[in-house]
Design a protein around this motif. Structure first.
Motif, PDB file in Angstrom:
ATOM      1  N   CYS A   7       0.835  -1.195   0.000  1.00 24.34           N
ATOM      2  CA  CYS A   7       0.000   0.000   0.000  1.00 24.34           C
ATOM      3  C   CYS A   7       0.874   1.251   0.000  1.00 24.34           C
ATOM      4  CB  CYS A   7      -0.924   0.010   1.205  1.00 24.34           C
ATOM      5  SG  CYS A   7      -1.932   1.516   1.278  1.00 24.34           S
ATOM      6  N   ASN A  13       0.892  -2.448   4.688  1.00 27.36           N
ATOM      7  CA  ASN A  13       0.053  -3.572   4.279  1.00 27.36           C
ATOM      8  C   ASN A  13       0.575  -4.210   3.005  1.00 27.36           C
ATOM      9  OD1 ASN A  13      -2.033  -5.412   3.957  1.00 27.36           O
ATOM     10  ND2 ASN A  13      -3.410  -3.917   3.049  1.00 27.36           N
ATOM     11  N   ARG A  14       0.888  -5.498   3.096  1.00 29.44           N
ATOM     12  CA  ARG A  14       1.302  -6.288   1.938  1.00 29.44           C
ATOM     13  C   ARG A  14       0.366  -7.472   1.692  1.00 29.44           C
ATOM     14  NH1 ARG A  14       6.631  -5.556   0.169  1.00 29.44           N
ATOM     15  NH2 ARG A  14       7.844  -4.170   1.476  1.00 29.44           N
ATOM     16  N   THR A  15      -0.680  -7.632   2.518  1.00 26.98           N
ATOM     17  CA  THR A  15      -1.450  -8.869   2.460  1.00 26.98           C
ATOM     18  C   THR A  15      -2.957  -8.709   2.318  1.00 26.98           C
ATOM     19  OG1 THR A  15      -1.567  -8.948   4.877  1.00 26.98           O
ATOM     20  CG2 THR A  15       0.266 -10.107   3.823  1.00 26.98           C
ATOM     21  N   ARG A  16      -3.550  -7.612   2.744  1.00 28.63           N
ATOM     22  CA  ARG A  16      -5.019  -7.498   2.774  1.00 28.63           C
ATOM     23  C   ARG A  16      -5.496  -6.396   1.819  1.00 28.63           C
ATOM     24  NH1 ARG A  16      -3.252  -7.104   7.711  1.00 28.63           N
ATOM     25  NH2 ARG A  16      -4.106  -5.031   7.969  1.00 28.63           N
ATOM     26  N   PHE A  17      -6.190  -6.817   0.759  1.00 28.58           N
ATOM     27  CA  PHE A  17      -6.643  -5.878  -0.264  1.00 28.58           C
ATOM     28  C   PHE A  17      -8.012  -6.277  -0.782  1.00 28.58           C
ATOM     29  CE2 PHE A  17      -2.048  -6.144  -0.380  1.00 28.58           C
ATOM     30  CZ  PHE A  17      -1.691  -4.815  -0.238  1.00 28.58           C
ATOM     31  N   ASN A  18      -8.723  -5.312  -1.321  1.00 27.29           N
ATOM     32  CA  ASN A  18      -9.971  -5.547  -2.046  1.00 27.29           C
ATOM     33  C   ASN A  18      -9.720  -5.191  -3.503  1.00 27.29           C
ATOM     34  OD1 ASN A  18     -11.606  -6.138   0.300  1.00 27.29           O
ATOM     35  ND2 ASN A  18     -11.481  -3.962   0.778  1.00 27.29           N
ATOM     36  N   CYS A  61      -6.726  -0.798  -0.285  1.00 28.24           N
ATOM     37  CA  CYS A  61      -6.018  -1.338   0.872  1.00 28.24           C
ATOM     38  C   CYS A  61      -7.055  -1.634   1.940  1.00 28.24           C
ATOM     39  CB  CYS A  61      -4.999  -0.321   1.383  1.00 28.24           C
ATOM     40  SG  CYS A  61      -4.206  -0.810   2.925  1.00 28.24           S
ATOM     41  N   ALA A  62      -7.073  -2.864   2.436  1.00 27.33           N
ATOM     42  CA  ALA A  62      -8.053  -3.254   3.448  1.00 27.33           C
ATOM     43  C   ALA A  62      -7.614  -2.826   4.845  1.00 27.33           C
ATOM     44  CB  ALA A  62      -8.304  -4.756   3.401  1.00 27.33           C
ATOM     45  N   ALA A  63      -6.462  -2.151   4.959  1.00 21.57           N
ATOM     46  CA  ALA A  63      -6.010  -1.640   6.251  1.00 21.57           C
ATOM     47  C   ALA A  63      -6.340  -0.155   6.404  1.00 21.57           C
ATOM     48  CB  ALA A  63      -4.506  -1.864   6.423  1.00 21.57           C
TER      49      ALA A  63
END
Length: 86
Positions: A7, A13-18, A61-63
């Motif tokens: 992101c 954030n490297r793992t949680r995305f939409n 970014c889901a964060a």
């Protein structure tokens, strides 16, 4: 999706995305009421209606919630060395 993401907003954030698939729909609206008076497909656009030329996907970014083109997330990941791979 052609590579790892990072992101560019929160930079952690490297793992949680939409992944948001964009499906354009050409329309003609009544300028006073806002009602849709005609719908277009890419096959029947009139001469004054430019077809959509944007990206097919956007990434959120889901964060932190930042929404950008996929290339932005990939470029950020490529510019930062992943500490987990060292």
């Amino acid at each position: 999706m052609s590579g790892p993401y990072l992101c560019p907003g929160c930079k952690t954030n490297r793992t949680r995305f939409n992944v948001i698939e964009q499906i354009p729909k050409g329309i003609k609206m009544d300028p006073q009421s806002g009602e849709i008076v005609e719908e277009y497909s890419n096959d029947n656009l009139d001469m004054f209606h430019i077809p959509y030329q944007g990206s097919k996907y956007r990434v959120q970014c889901a964060a932190c919630g930042l929404i950008e083109n996929e290339e932005t997330f990939i470029a950020r990941a490529n510019s930062q060395k992943n500490p987990f791979l060292s």
